[in-house]
Design a protein around this motif. Structure first.
Motif, PDB file in Angstrom:
ATOM      1  N   SER A 219       0.809  -1.275  -0.147  1.00  0.00           N
ATOM      2  CA  SER A 219       0.015  -0.030  -0.072  1.00  0.00           C
ATOM      3  C   SER A 219       0.886   1.205   0.064  1.00  0.00           C
ATOM      4  CB  SER A 219      -0.927  -0.078   1.122  1.00  0.00           C
ATOM      5  OG  SER A 219      -1.745  -1.087   1.262  1.00  0.00           O
ATOM      6  N   ALA A 220       1.837   1.149   0.671  1.00  0.00           N
ATOM      7  CA  ALA A 220       2.866   2.328   0.961  1.00  0.00           C
ATOM      8  C   ALA A 220       3.572   2.627  -0.433  1.00  0.00           C
ATOM      9  CB  ALA A 220       3.946   2.234   1.731  1.00  0.00           C
ATOM     10  N   LEU A 221       3.828   1.561  -1.285  1.00  0.00           N
ATOM     11  CA  LEU A 221       4.616   1.686  -2.370  1.00  0.00           C
ATOM     12  C   LEU A 221       3.506   2.250  -3.421  1.00  0.00           C
ATOM     13  CD1 LEU A 221       6.665  -1.748  -2.490  1.00  0.00           C
ATOM     14  CD2 LEU A 221       7.553   0.590  -2.183  1.00  0.00           C
ATOM     15  N   ILE A 222       2.302   1.563  -3.634  1.00  0.00           N
ATOM     16  CA  ILE A 222       1.340   2.304  -4.678  1.00  0.00           C
ATOM     17  C   ILE A 222       0.988   3.559  -4.498  1.00  0.00           C
ATOM     18  CG2 ILE A 222      -0.731   1.718  -5.681  1.00  0.00           C
ATOM     19  CD1 ILE A 222      -0.357  -1.437  -5.472  1.00  0.00           C
ATOM     20  N   ALA A 223       0.639   3.911  -2.985  1.00  0.00           N
ATOM     21  CA  ALA A 223       0.010   4.944  -2.755  1.00  0.00           C
ATOM     22  C   ALA A 223       1.049   6.083  -2.814  1.00  0.00           C
ATOM     23  CB  ALA A 223      -0.512   5.277  -1.120  1.00  0.00           C
ATOM     24  N   GLY A 224       2.495   5.609  -2.460  1.00  0.00           N
ATOM     25  CA  GLY A 224       3.465   6.710  -2.775  1.00  0.00           C
ATOM     26  C   GLY A 224       3.757   7.066  -4.162  1.00  0.00           C
ATOM     27  N   ALA A 225       3.552   6.109  -5.033  1.00  0.00           N
ATOM     28  CA  ALA A 225       3.858   6.263  -6.421  1.00  0.00           C
ATOM     29  C   ALA A 225       2.972   7.257  -7.019  1.00  0.00           C
ATOM     30  CB  ALA A 225       3.871   5.063  -7.137  1.00  0.00           C
ATOM     31  N   LEU A 226       1.732   6.966  -6.744  1.00  0.00           N
ATOM     32  CA  LEU A 226       0.369   7.789  -7.156  1.00  0.00           C
ATOM     33  C   LEU A 226       0.539   9.043  -6.761  1.00  0.00           C
ATOM     34  CD1 LEU A 226      -2.457   5.064  -6.951  1.00  0.00           C
ATOM     35  CD2 LEU A 226      -1.429   5.996  -9.032  1.00  0.00           C
ATOM     36  N   THR A 227       0.719   9.440  -5.294  1.00  0.00           N
ATOM     37  CA  THR A 227       0.752  10.634  -4.706  1.00  0.00           C
ATOM     38  C   THR A 227       1.816  11.490  -5.499  1.00  0.00           C
ATOM     39  OG1 THR A 227      -0.049   9.950  -2.694  1.00  0.00           O
ATOM     40  CG2 THR A 227       0.919  11.904  -2.608  1.00  0.00           C
ATOM     41  N   SER A 228       2.965  10.868  -5.651  1.00  0.00           N
ATOM     42  CA  SER A 228       4.232  11.401  -6.340  1.00  0.00           C
ATOM     43  C   SER A 228       3.847  11.965  -7.666  1.00  0.00           C
ATOM     44  CB  SER A 228       5.588  10.699  -6.271  1.00  0.00           C
ATOM     45  OG  SER A 228       5.482   9.580  -7.005  1.00  0.00           O
ATOM     46  N   ARG A 229       2.966  11.342  -8.363  1.00  0.00           N
ATOM     47  CA  ARG A 229       2.882  11.591  -9.737  1.00  0.00           C
ATOM     48  C   ARG A 229       1.415  12.418  -9.874  1.00  0.00           C
ATOM     49  NH1 ARG A 229       4.937   8.222 -13.560  1.00  0.00           N
ATOM     50  NH2 ARG A 229       4.087   9.609 -15.005  1.00  0.00           N
ATOM     51  N   THR A 230       0.582  12.385  -9.151  1.00  0.00           N
ATOM     52  CA  THR A 230      -0.663  13.031  -9.378  1.00  0.00           C
ATOM     53  C   THR A 230      -1.149  13.813  -8.002  1.00  0.00           C
ATOM     54  OG1 THR A 230      -2.206  11.426  -8.305  1.00  0.00           O
ATOM     55  CG2 THR A 230      -1.388  10.863 -10.629  1.00  0.00           C
ATOM     56  N   GLY A 231      -0.226  13.983  -7.064  1.00  0.00           N
ATOM     57  CA  GLY A 231      -0.709  14.608  -5.724  1.00  0.00           C
ATOM     58  C   GLY A 231      -2.011  13.953  -5.188  1.00  0.00           C
ATOM     59  N   SER A 232      -3.042  14.616  -4.967  1.00  0.00           N
ATOM     60  CA  SER A 232      -4.273  14.193  -4.053  1.00  0.00           C
ATOM     61  C   SER A 232      -5.426  13.871  -5.368  1.00  0.00           C
ATOM     62  CB  SER A 232      -4.821  14.962  -3.200  1.00  0.00           C
ATOM     63  OG  SER A 232      -5.293  16.541  -3.875  1.00  0.00           O
ATOM     64  N   ALA A 233      -5.006  14.002  -6.511  1.00  0.00           N
ATOM     65  CA  ALA A 233      -6.025  13.725  -7.643  1.00  0.00           C
ATOM     66  C   ALA A 233      -6.634  12.210  -7.672  1.00  0.00           C
ATOM     67  CB  ALA A 233      -5.212  14.111  -8.945  1.00  0.00           C
ATOM     68  N   TRP A 234      -5.795  11.346  -7.263  1.00  0.00           N
ATOM     69  CA  TRP A 234      -6.105  10.015  -7.381  1.00  0.00           C
ATOM     70  C   TRP A 234      -7.021   9.604  -6.177  1.00  0.00           C
ATOM     71  CZ3 TRP A 234      -5.561   6.296  -3.623  1.00  0.00           C
ATOM     72  CH2 TRP A 234      -4.488   6.596  -2.293  1.00  0.00           C
ATOM     73  N   VAL A 235      -6.853  10.234  -5.016  1.00  0.00           N
ATOM     74  CA  VAL A 235      -7.887  10.051  -4.121  1.00  0.00           C
ATOM     75  C   VAL A 235      -9.271  10.903  -4.218  1.00  0.00           C
ATOM     76  CG1 VAL A 235      -8.391  10.631  -1.777  1.00  0.00           C
ATOM     77  CG2 VAL A 235      -6.105  10.043  -2.552  1.00  0.00           C
ATOM     78  N   GLU A 236      -9.353  12.069  -4.968  1.00  0.00           N
ATOM     79  CA  GLU A 236     -10.436  12.703  -5.341  1.00  0.00           C
ATOM     80  C   GLU A 236     -11.120  12.010  -6.295  1.00  0.00           C
ATOM     81  OE1 GLU A 236      -8.833  16.275  -6.357  1.00  0.00           O
ATOM     82  OE2 GLU A 236      -8.094  16.956  -4.489  1.00  0.00           O
ATOM     83  N   HIS A 237     -10.475  11.321  -7.399  1.00  0.00           N
ATOM     84  CA  HIS A 237     -11.326  10.667  -8.265  1.00  0.00           C
ATOM     85  C   HIS A 237     -11.750   9.600  -7.926  1.00  0.00           C
ATOM     86  CE1 HIS A 237     -10.029  12.550 -12.657  1.00  0.00           C
ATOM     87  NE2 HIS A 237      -9.762  13.579 -11.514  1.00  0.00           N
ATOM     88  N   LEU A 238     -10.977   8.741  -6.981  1.00  0.00           N
ATOM     89  CA  LEU A 238     -11.505   7.525  -6.509  1.00  0.00           C
ATOM     90  C   LEU A 238     -12.879   7.672  -5.663  1.00  0.00           C
ATOM     91  CD1 LEU A 238     -11.232   4.398  -5.918  1.00  0.00           C
ATOM     92  CD2 LEU A 238      -9.716   5.098  -3.839  1.00  0.00           C
TER      93      LEU A 238
END
Length: 483
Positions: A219-238
């Motif tokens: 979870s840390a690896l995937i969440a970290g990769a998504l956050t580093s590339r998109t900021g909070s956008a991935w959480v907002e879209h989800l």
């Protein structure tokens, strides 16, 4: 018979039947990743990479599955995705049976055949959706944990934890097995041997911490990769794409319509697991089954829920049959025989009929979709609208909207409805494909759970499109002549 019919339907239609909405979304997301285009865009402006009508969409899930599909050439992605789904769903069931102890293999095989023969589960499990591969990861994690713990000290190791975590990132609702499995492992560790309170804590930690560490790591690896590339956008879209509210009437309808097909077999598997709970492997499997059932019942209340939520409980039930002996029941054999026959007929005939009917229907629907552009005079640069992004992807090579998410977001004031109206009114939108008669109904007739367009969108669509024909369950509209 149901299993054979379901496998035959899959073999004949796997590369023919039209894409559903989720398939269209994940394949479109894979297309953008493959092309190096931004994946997360603002729905207010849209992705203006396709001409005058932008693509306004929400990224449906964390894009783990689209990322893998983006590594496949575009012309092969659809076939590869459905093939992976097929081998994930049916391969998982076969693997569980193969690893079951010899004395339990017949009962386990029967349970796997029952689950594999449910056509509706195969429809979701073998699609290009991430459901099949996510349940494969979750089921593999549970099978590994129960097999390694059977007759030994209960333990969910790092590998199982990684698989549990990966399943949730592939499809966020595939989290039913993991909590129950961890609870089952902890309880089995408590009962493993008596000792001081500090010793009990140590045993629980030994049973569950490696698995929890695996979940946290992935979870840390995937969440970290998504956050580093998109900021909070991935959480907002989800949250925006999956955050539809619960509905009591929908929940009751789901339970009443789906319960008779799997309720009794799942309950029987739970009784088998509880009877054999002294074995740590059976305790973990039973905890996972009860957790998956509870999570499934809860999730079926959400608007947008479907039978794919039953995949996890059915996998857990098969694993229980691999880890616990079926006890002798204090019920007359004739009663058991009658109950078994009624259950087999109820579920099996429904699957048999669905498979038989969908072989010609899926082919006919694919032919209808392939002919839409020509039938309504769409030029190569024109756009065909639909109430499902999967259909839009088939007809345009792109999607225009995700109507289900957009309509529910617009009800909460989180979607640019005026821009959406302008998109569907644009002259280059030449055709519209609907999967029901929504545009033929009075605007005052609203079904919040199932309507793909709000009344204001329906009004605009009716102003600009007229019904051309209805065929194979599709209502095809062409643009009205200019006045």
């Amino acid at each position: 018979m149901a299993l054979v019919a379901t496998l035959a339907w899959e073999a004949v239609t796997a590369f023919v039947r039209p894409l559903d909405g989720v398939e269209g979304e994940v394949l479109f997301e894979a297309d953008r990743l493959r092309a190096g285009l931004p994946l997360y865009t603002d729905v207010a402006t849209g992705a203006a990479d396709y001409g005058p009508i932008p693509a306004r969409y929400l990224v449906l899930y964390p894009p783990v599955w689209p990322f893998f599909l983006s590594l496949v050439p575009a012309q092969l992605a659809f076939g590869v995705a459905r093939s992976v789904g097929f081998f994930a769903w049916f391969g998982l069931l076969a693997f569980i049976v193969a690893r079951a102890p010899r004395k339990r293999r017949p009962a386990c095989a029967l349970g796997a055949a029952f689950a594999g023969g449910i056509w509706l589960l195969a429809f979701y499990g073998t699609s290009a959706r991430p459901d099949g591969i996510a349940v494969f990861a979750s089921g593999l994690a549970l099978e590994r944990a129960t097999r390694r713990s059977s007759g030994k000290f209960p333990s969910i190791d790092l590998v199982s934890g990684v698989l549990f975590g990966l399943a949730a990132w592939l499809k966020p609702n595939v989290v039913g097995l993991a909590p129950g499995a961890f609870v089952g492992a902890a309880l089995a560790a408590v009962l493993a041997e008596r000792g001081a309170r500090s010793e009990v804590v140590r045993r629980i930690a030994r049973a569950v911490i490696p698995g929890i560490a695996g979940v946290v790591l992935v979870s840390a690896l995937i969440a970290g990769a998504l956050t580093s590339r998109t900021g909070s956008a991935w959480v907002e879209h989800l949250l925006a794409s999956t955050g539809q509210p619960p509905d009591v009437a929908h929940w009751i309808d789901q339970l009443v319509s789906r319960g008779p097909f799997v309720g009794l077999p799942l309950g029987f598997a739970a009784l088998v697991g509880l009877h054999g709970r002294k074995d740590p492997g059976a305790a973990i499997a039973t905890g996972a089954l009860l957790g998956a059932i509870a999570w499934c019942i809860l999730c079926l209340s959400k608007i947008g829920s479907a039978s794919n939520y039953l995949l996890e409980p059915c996998v857990a039930a098969v694993i229980v049959l691999a880890r616990a002996d079926v006890p002798k029941l204090r019920v007359p054999p004739l009663v058991l025989a009658i109950v078994a026959l009624v259950q087999a007929l109820w579920t099996g005939l429904a699957s048999w009929n669905s498979a038989r009917e969908h072989v010609p229907l899926d082919r006919a629907r694919a032919a209808t979709i392939a002919n839409v552009r020509a039938s309504c005079g769409a030029a190569p640069n024109d756009v065909v609208l639909a109430d499902e992004p999967g259909l839009e992807l088939m007809m345009n090579g792109r999607i225009v909207q995700t109507p289900f998410q957009a309509t529910h977001s617009s009800r909460r004031g989180r979607w640019p409805v005026e821009a959406w109206m302008a998109d569907v009114s644009h002259p280059s939108a030449r055709c519209l494909v609907m999967q029901d008669d929504l545009l033929e109904r009075p605007l005052a007739t609203v079904d919040v759970v199932h309507d793909r367009f709000s009344p204001e969108l329906r009004r605009v669509l009716r102003e600009h499109f007229e019904l051309a024909y209805e065929r194979t369950g599709y209502w095809v509209y062409r643009r009205r002549p200019s006045r």
